[in-house]
Each structure stands twice: as structure tokens, then as C-alpha cells.
Design a protein around this motif. Structure first.
Motif, PDB file in Angstrom:
ATOM      1  N   UNK A  26     -22.167 -36.473 -19.516  1.00 43.14           N
ATOM      2  CA  UNK A  26     -21.316 -35.361 -19.081  1.00 43.14           C
ATOM      3  C   UNK A  26     -21.818 -34.795 -17.764  1.00 43.14           C
ATOM      4  N   UNK A  27     -23.132 -34.560 -17.686  1.00 47.15           N
ATOM      5  CA  UNK A  27     -23.734 -34.023 -16.458  1.00 47.15           C
ATOM      6  C   UNK A  27     -23.600 -35.008 -15.299  1.00 47.15           C
ATOM      7  N   UNK A  28     -23.738 -36.291 -15.587  1.00 45.22           N
ATOM      8  CA  UNK A  28     -23.632 -37.313 -14.537  1.00 45.22           C
ATOM      9  C   UNK A  28     -22.234 -37.339 -13.927  1.00 45.22           C
ATOM     10  N   UNK A  29     -21.219 -37.320 -14.767  1.00 46.69           N
ATOM     11  CA  UNK A  29     -19.839 -37.386 -14.270  1.00 46.69           C
ATOM     12  C   UNK A  29     -19.458 -36.163 -13.443  1.00 46.69           C
ATOM     13  N   UNK A  30     -20.076 -35.025 -13.726  1.00 47.90           N
ATOM     14  CA  UNK A  30     -19.732 -33.792 -13.021  1.00 47.90           C
ATOM     15  C   UNK A  30     -20.804 -33.349 -12.029  1.00 47.90           C
ATOM     16  N   UNK A  77      -3.941 -21.964   5.864  1.00 47.71           N
ATOM     17  CA  UNK A  77      -3.390 -22.972   4.964  1.00 47.71           C
ATOM     18  C   UNK A  77      -3.402 -22.483   3.522  1.00 47.71           C
ATOM     19  N   UNK A  78      -2.523 -23.043   2.699  1.00 51.39           N
ATOM     20  CA  UNK A  78      -2.623 -22.808   1.261  1.00 51.39           C
ATOM     21  C   UNK A  78      -3.802 -23.587   0.694  1.00 51.39           C
ATOM     22  N   UNK A  79      -4.226 -23.210  -0.506  1.00 52.95           N
ATOM     23  CA  UNK A  79      -5.384 -23.836  -1.149  1.00 52.95           C
ATOM     24  C   UNK A  79      -5.024 -24.225  -2.578  1.00 52.95           C
ATOM     25  N   UNK A  80      -5.311 -25.483  -2.930  1.00 44.97           N
ATOM     26  CA  UNK A  80      -5.240 -25.921  -4.324  1.00 44.97           C
ATOM     27  C   UNK A  80      -6.617 -26.442  -4.706  1.00 44.97           C
ATOM     28  N   UNK A  81      -6.841 -26.685  -5.990  1.00 41.24           N
ATOM     29  CA  UNK A  81      -8.163 -27.129  -6.395  1.00 41.24           C
ATOM     30  C   UNK A  81      -8.103 -28.103  -7.563  1.00 41.24           C
ATOM     31  N   UNK A  82      -9.262 -28.636  -7.879  1.00 41.58           N
ATOM     32  CA  UNK A  82      -9.428 -29.488  -9.058  1.00 41.58           C
ATOM     33  C   UNK A  82      -9.945 -28.633 -10.204  1.00 41.58           C
ATOM     34  N   UNK A  83     -10.043 -29.240 -11.367  1.00 39.47           N
ATOM     35  CA  UNK A  83     -10.640 -28.565 -12.516  1.00 39.47           C
ATOM     36  C   UNK A  83     -12.063 -28.126 -12.192  1.00 39.47           C
ATOM     37  N   UNK A  84     -12.817 -28.993 -11.504  1.00 37.01           N
ATOM     38  CA  UNK A  84     -14.206 -28.687 -11.194  1.00 37.01           C
ATOM     39  C   UNK A  84     -14.355 -27.702 -10.035  1.00 37.01           C
ATOM     40  N   UNK A  85     -13.301 -27.533  -9.258  1.00 34.63           N
ATOM     41  CA  UNK A  85     -13.385 -26.676  -8.077  1.00 34.63           C
ATOM     42  C   UNK A  85     -13.035 -25.224  -8.327  1.00 34.63           C
ATOM     43  N   UNK A  86     -12.727 -24.867  -9.558  1.00 32.98           N
ATOM     44  CA  UNK A  86     -12.317 -23.501  -9.879  1.00 32.98           C
ATOM     45  C   UNK A  86     -13.366 -22.489  -9.420  1.00 32.98           C
ATOM     46  N   UNK A  87     -12.904 -21.473  -8.713  1.00 32.33           N
ATOM     47  CA  UNK A  87     -13.771 -20.397  -8.265  1.00 32.33           C
ATOM     48  C   UNK A  87     -14.396 -20.622  -6.910  1.00 32.33           C
ATOM     49  N   UNK A 131     -16.453 -20.936 -20.480  1.00 34.97           N
ATOM     50  CA  UNK A 131     -16.687 -22.352 -20.749  1.00 34.97           C
ATOM     51  C   UNK A 131     -15.582 -22.833 -21.672  1.00 34.97           C
ATOM     52  N   UNK A 132     -15.357 -24.132 -21.673  1.00 31.38           N
ATOM     53  CA  UNK A 132     -14.320 -24.677 -22.552  1.00 31.38           C
ATOM     54  C   UNK A 132     -14.798 -25.986 -23.170  1.00 31.38           C
ATOM     55  N   UNK A 133     -14.097 -26.380 -24.203  1.00 38.88           N
ATOM     56  CA  UNK A 133     -14.205 -27.733 -24.710  1.00 38.88           C
ATOM     57  C   UNK A 133     -13.195 -28.584 -23.923  1.00 38.88           C
ATOM     58  N   UNK A 134     -12.562 -29.563 -24.536  1.00 37.36           N
ATOM     59  CA  UNK A 134     -11.644 -30.439 -23.802  1.00 37.36           C
ATOM     60  C   UNK A 134     -10.339 -30.592 -24.565  1.00 37.36           C
ATOM     61  N   UNK A 140     -16.626 -21.081 -14.244  1.00 37.10           N
ATOM     62  CA  UNK A 140     -15.819 -21.947 -15.104  1.00 37.10           C
ATOM     63  C   UNK A 140     -16.620 -23.205 -15.380  1.00 37.10           C
ATOM     64  N   UNK A 141     -17.020 -23.378 -16.630  1.00 40.59           N
ATOM     65  CA  UNK A 141     -17.874 -24.500 -17.026  1.00 40.59           C
ATOM     66  C   UNK A 141     -17.068 -25.379 -17.971  1.00 40.59           C
ATOM     67  N   UNK A 142     -16.824 -26.610 -17.554  1.00 41.80           N
ATOM     68  CA  UNK A 142     -16.008 -27.496 -18.374  1.00 41.80           C
ATOM     69  C   UNK A 142     -16.359 -28.945 -18.080  1.00 41.80           C
ATOM     70  N   UNK A 143     -16.130 -29.805 -19.036  1.00 37.85           N
ATOM     71  CA  UNK A 143     -16.395 -31.233 -18.839  1.00 37.85           C
ATOM     72  C   UNK A 143     -15.164 -31.863 -18.203  1.00 37.85           C
ATOM     73  N   UNK A 144     -15.261 -32.146 -16.898  1.00 40.10           N
ATOM     74  CA  UNK A 144     -14.121 -32.685 -16.175  1.00 40.10           C
ATOM     75  C   UNK A 144     -14.065 -34.193 -16.183  1.00 40.10           C
ATOM     76  N   UNK A 145     -15.145 -34.836 -15.752  1.00 40.99           N
ATOM     77  CA  UNK A 145     -15.140 -36.281 -15.593  1.00 40.99           C
ATOM     78  C   UNK A 145     -15.164 -37.046 -16.901  1.00 40.99           C
ATOM     79  N   UNK A 146     -16.043 -36.642 -17.825  1.00 39.92           N
ATOM     80  CA  UNK A 146     -16.177 -37.358 -19.088  1.00 39.92           C
ATOM     81  C   UNK A 146     -15.204 -36.848 -20.144  1.00 39.92           C
ATOM     82  N   UNK A 147     -14.788 -35.587 -20.038  1.00 38.19           N
ATOM     83  CA  UNK A 147     -13.882 -35.024 -21.031  1.00 38.19           C
ATOM     84  C   UNK A 147     -14.526 -34.944 -22.405  1.00 38.19           C
TER      85      UNK A 147
END
Length: 555
Positions: free
Chosen positions: A88-92, A231-241, A379-382, A401-408
Motif C-alpha cells: 500500500x505504501x509503495x503504490x502511494x 487556471x482551474x484546478x482538478x486533482x487525483x484521489x492522492x492529490x486532495x488538499x 482516512x478511509x477504507x476503499x 486525506x489518507x486513503x489507499x489509492x494505488x493498491x485499493x
């Protein structure tokens, strides 16, 4: 001075400024735990209910602080139980050092009791790993492990130490640890100039922020850059905040469960500026059609991410903060009134909505945001609850915001919330889970109770594996193969049995009343929220489809 290997490990942890470790003891690691006992006033050890919980707690500690998280486990099953947390840590890209102890050197490779080749197992999911067979190498290896975990793109490092190495003695000389330098030697003036030229030519730019913006602590630089580019800004799950989610030019998440505004804006823009994002398949949908009208400028510390999934036009390699510090000095103030007005109109036309009747995940998340003033660490689960937490809570600060993005990883959030709450005792930490995820590691409630942590656990219970059921509803002819959890598990009673306060909510008014009590509590509080089994996450892009083919509840 002459020290045992176990003493050297402790001294190396102290050199690195480690104040907390998470773990679970066993025979092979007893020498190290004996030394921890002697240094309990300097290093806090948190005994989790399972080694996977220790890895997730170290991860949450690291994500919420930017420091290196540390977890410990004994040989054999103790070590293998860390594997999911390490992956999980490796993927994120989370900085972590996992310390395991193995059977003695003479017993390695002989199928000894609780022997496992943990370095072989974790090779694909660590930045680097070590087995230390000589006590003379131990201090240098520990120092190198921490350096690798923090340098460049962060990640987990594993150090495996045979039991006799922890008992053997050697000379130890302490040293002053210097903070790793940010990657800057790869930032080329020509790349900066090319980027500035692309920005000046653009009429419809959009900034896309990923986890690298959080990891590099570049929020201030991102805010200044966005203002310069207009410009406008969008983000990924990991980019929150990384960019303030309450700003008017923030359009929300991009991709499969991104907002319609973000997805359409990326397809309509003429310049996509990508800051610390790796182009996950959940973001781009259909690679051939992704941002097909735009030039793409990518800023990333890891050159391996350039042209890996999406072909780009220009790149700057280096630490995000360092890149933006330099880029902000040469980019001239831009103005895009028509484009920005178009974005605001799309936000009004395509707002996030909640089509549910009765208590729902979006209602719960919006209420949490309102009652915490957006100041909590979430924090969240998946699963579905994870997407609702990403959509309906506006993250104003990084590392909240702490969440497992890459491994889910289902089962990630509760352990992560424990690590985050210990690292941030003055902040309110809230873990949002689904009932399927909560089952996986809910024994860590006992850990939170033992440590007297004031964290809040919200369980959004739809009595199904919600996200899998959603896919079965939309793409598998409503054949709900093994996703219905219609058993008699009582999460309130289970939580109370572990020592936590716990209540159940079936309406939003009940949730507000219970959540208010939970905020005032100084001990773990579990709130079960019962919602409909067929509630879905909207909007949604079907797998492999272009991201502007966004389905809503009406569709």
C-alpha cells in the motif's frame, strides 16, 4: 562503545528522530523488544492487534506528517502480515521503514521454524530492502534505509535482521543525520523555458494536481502558480488538499468518479499541466482520447512516469516544490476570463448531487465536513464510501486525506487513522469505512481503545460490498455473486465489546446528534450509519471509456 545489534537499532531510530513505532512482538524480534522496553520514555511503541494494522498505522503516521513511519514484526507470519501494508505504501509513495527480525544466520535457508525470505517476498513492493547478516553492517544499513525511504520519490524500505545479529556486539559511533536534499539537479533551464512558453501560448489551461503536490509540501507554490496561470484546478484521489478544495476555481476530482466539470474541462482544454500525478488508468479512462485537444506539460520527480501511460509534450523532472519555486519566477501573469467563466458555468450546470432517499453516504460526508469546519484529518477504507469522502468533503490542507489509492486496500483506514491520531494529537481524526472494509481490520478498535485515542470511526453500512455491487448492477446484469452481507453482525455491540462507545444512526438527524457527542468524546467512538444497498457513486465513467462520457444517476 560496544553495543548489541538491538541496541544499535534503537540508537539509529533515535538518530532519525523517531518517536513512535508500531508493531507486534515474537520470538525472533525479542532482543529488539527488550531494548524498546528500556527506552520506552524515548520511543513510544504502539501494540496493534495485527501486523497489517502496524504497517497501516506507520503509513498513516507518515502521510499525515511527512516523516518516515516505522513498523516492526517478527519472522515468518509476522513479517508476511506486513506485506499488504508495505505494498500500500509503495503504490502511494509513502516513506516507511519496516524492520523485521529473522531466524539466526546459521538457520537461514533451512526451512527453520518461522523462517521466511521476506526480502525476496517484498522486493517488488519496496524501494529497496536489506538482510543484515553481520552486526558491523547494521548501523550503516539502518541509516541508508531511512535515507532511501525519504529521497526523491518516497517509498517503503525493509530491513530484515537475523536474531543472532541483534544479539551480537560491535562498536557503534553515533552521527548527526542530515535531512535529504530535494531533487533539483534534474531541473533544466531549457525545460523551464519551454514550460513557460507553453503556458503563455495557452488560452484554456487546466492544472491537474496529484499526490506529488502533497508529498513535496508544495501547496503554497501550487497556489501561487495557479494564480499566475489563471487556471482551474482538478486533482487525483492522492492529490486532495494540495490545492484548497473550497476555492471557486477548484473543479473536483478527475477520472472514473471525477466531477463532470473536471472531466469535460480536461477534454476541452488546450494545455493540461500535470503536477505530481502518474496518469492512473482510473484517471485517463481511454488513453487514445484523453486530453486529445491539449498539449500536456508534466512535472514529476520520477522520470519513469514520463510517457509511461500517456504521451506528453513537455516535462520538468524534479521535486515539485523546487520546480514551482523556479517556474513561478519566470511565468508571466496570465488572464483567461472567458475560459474561467466557462468553468464556473459548468460547475453550476453539473454540480455533484445525491439522488438517494433517506440517509446516504454523501449526506454523512457533507455533515462531517460542516461539523468539523473542514479541519479534520479524514482516512478511509476503499469503495463507495471512499469516493463519497473524496467528492463531498472539501479538503483545504494537504495531509488531511489518507486513503489507499494505488493498491485499493480494504482494511487500510482504521490502522492509518490510529497512526495519524497519534502523530496529530491536537487534531480530530475520522475514519470513514464501509461495512465490508470494517470487517477486515476492525480489531484495531481495540488498539485505539488501549491507546485512549479520540478518533471517530464511521461505518457506512449498506449490507453489501457496495462498489463491487455497483459494477454488478451496471455491467454484470445485476448478478450479485457473493457481494450481499445479509448476516447478523452487530457493529455497535462488537465495538462496545472492544471498549469503544458506539451508536447506530438511520437518519441524518440521528447522525448529527451522535456525531456531536463523538466530537466531544475523548475516547474512540464508532458510528454505524445504515444506508440503502443500492445507493451508487455518481458520476461514473465506464472502464475504458473516454472521461467525457460521464454517466449520472439519470443515465
Amino acid at each position: 562503545m560496544q553495543l548489541t545489534g538491538a541496541q544499535i537499532v534503537i540508537e539509529c531510530l533515535k538518530e532519525q528522530g523517531v518517536d513512535t513505532v508500531f508493531g507486534y512482538p515474537g520470538g525472533a524480534i525479542l532482543n529488539l523488544y527488550d531494548e524498546l522496553y528500556k527506552h520506552s520514555s524515548e520511543i513510544r511503541h504502539v501494540l496493534t492487534s495485527h501486523e497489517q494494522g502496524a504497517a497501516h498505522a506507520a503509513d498513516g503516521y507518515a502521510r499525515s506528517t511527512g516523516k518516515v513511519g516505522v513498523c516492526l514484526a517478527t519472522s515468518g507470519p509476522g513479517a508476511t502480515n506486513l506485506v499488504t501494508g508495505i505494498a500500500t505504501a509503495y503504490m502511494d509513495s509513502v516513506p516507511m521503514v519496516a524492520i523485521t527480525c529473522n531466524v539466526g544466520v546459521s538457520l537461514l535457508g533451512k526451512d527453520s521454524f518461522q523462517e521466511i525470505d521476506i526480502t525476496g517476498i517484498t522486493m517488488p513492493i519496496t524501494k529497496h530492502n536489506f538482510i543484515v547478516k553481520n552486526v558491523e553492517d547494521l548501523a550503516a544499513t539502518m541509516r541508508r534505509a531511512f535515507m532511501i525511504a525519504q529521497t526523491g520519490r518516497p517509498g517503503p524500505v525493509l530491513v530484515d535482521i537475523p536474531k543472532d545479529v541483534t544479539a551480537n556486539k560491535t562498536k557503534f559511533v553515533s552521527t548527526v543525520i542530515r535531512k535529504p536534499l530535494r531533487v533539483a539537479d534534474t531541473i533544466l533551464p531549457k525545460d523551464l523555458e519551454d514550460a513557460a512558453l507553453l503556458i503563455e501560448k495557452a488560452q484554456k489551461p487546466i492544472v491537474f494536481v496529484g499526490g506529488g503536490g502533497v508529498i513535496s509540501d508544495a501547496s503554497e507554490e501550487i497556489a501561487k502558480f495557479v494564480s499566475l496561470v489563471d487556471a482551474p484546478v482538478c486533482d487525483t484521489l492522492m492529490g486532495k488538499g494540495a490545492y484548497d478544495g473550497t476555492k471557486s476555481n477548484y473543479t473536483g476530482m478527475l477520472g472514473m468518479h471525477g466531477t463532470k466539470t473536471s472531466n469535460l474541462a480536461v477534454q476541452q482544454c488546450d494545455l493540461l499541466i500535470v503536477i505530481g500525478a502518474r496518469f492512473s488508468d482510473r484517471v485517463f479512462g481511454n488513453a487514445a482520447s484523453f486530453a486529445s485537444n491539449a498539449k500536456i506539460l508534466q512535472i514529476d520527480v520520477d522520470p519513469a512516469e514520463i510517457n509511461k501511460n500517456i504521451k506528453i509534450d513537455s516535462e520538468i523532472i524534479g521535486d515539485i516544490k523546487e520546480v514551482l519555486l523556479r517556474l513561478n519566477q519566470i511565468v508571466k501573469q496570465q488572464e483567461h476570463k472567458e475560459w474561467m467563466q466557462h468553468i464556473l458555468e459548468m460547475k453550476e450546470t453539473y454540480p455533484l448531487s445525491d439522488p438517494s432517499d433517506g440517509l446516504s453516504g454523501p449526506q454523512v460526508v457533507e455533515t462531517i465536513f460542516e461539523m468539523t469546519n473542514g479541519e479534520a484529518i479524514i482516512s478511509t477504507e476503499v469503495g463507495q464510501h471512499q469516493m463519497w469522502a473524496a467528492q463531498f468533503y472539501n479538503y483545504k490542507q494537504p495531509r488531511t486525506f489518507l486513503t489507499s489509492g494505488g493498491l485499493g486496500t480494504m482494511g487500510y483506514g482504521l490502522g492509518a487513522s490510529i497512526g495519524a491520531q497519534i502523530a496529530n494529537p491536537d487534531k480530530q481524526v475520522i475514519n470513514i469505512a464501509g461495512d465490508g472494509c470494517f470487517r477486515m481490520n476492525m480489531n484495531e478498535i481495540a488498539t485505539a481503545v488501549r491507546e485512549q485515542l479520540p478518533l471517530i470511526q464511521v461505518v457506512i453500512n449498506n449490507h453489501v460490498l457496495g462498489m463491487v455491487r455497483q459494477w454488478q448492477s451496471l455491467f454484470y446484469g445485476q448478478r450479485y455473486s457473493h457481494t450481499i452481507l445479509n448476516d447478523s453482525v452487530d457493529f455497535v455491540k462488537l465495538s462496545e465489546a472492544m471498549g469503544a462507545d458506539a451508536e447506530r444512526a438511520t437518519t441524518i438527524d440521528e447522525f448529527k446528534e451522535i456525531f456531536k457527542k463523538a466530537l466531544a468524546s475523548k475516547t474512540p467512538y464508532v458510528i454505524e450509519c445504515v444506508i440503502d444497498s443500492d445507493d451508487k457513486v455518481w458520476p461514473m465513467v465506464a472502464p475504458g471509456k473516454p472521461i467525457d462520457e460521464v454517466m449520472s444517476a439519470d443515465d
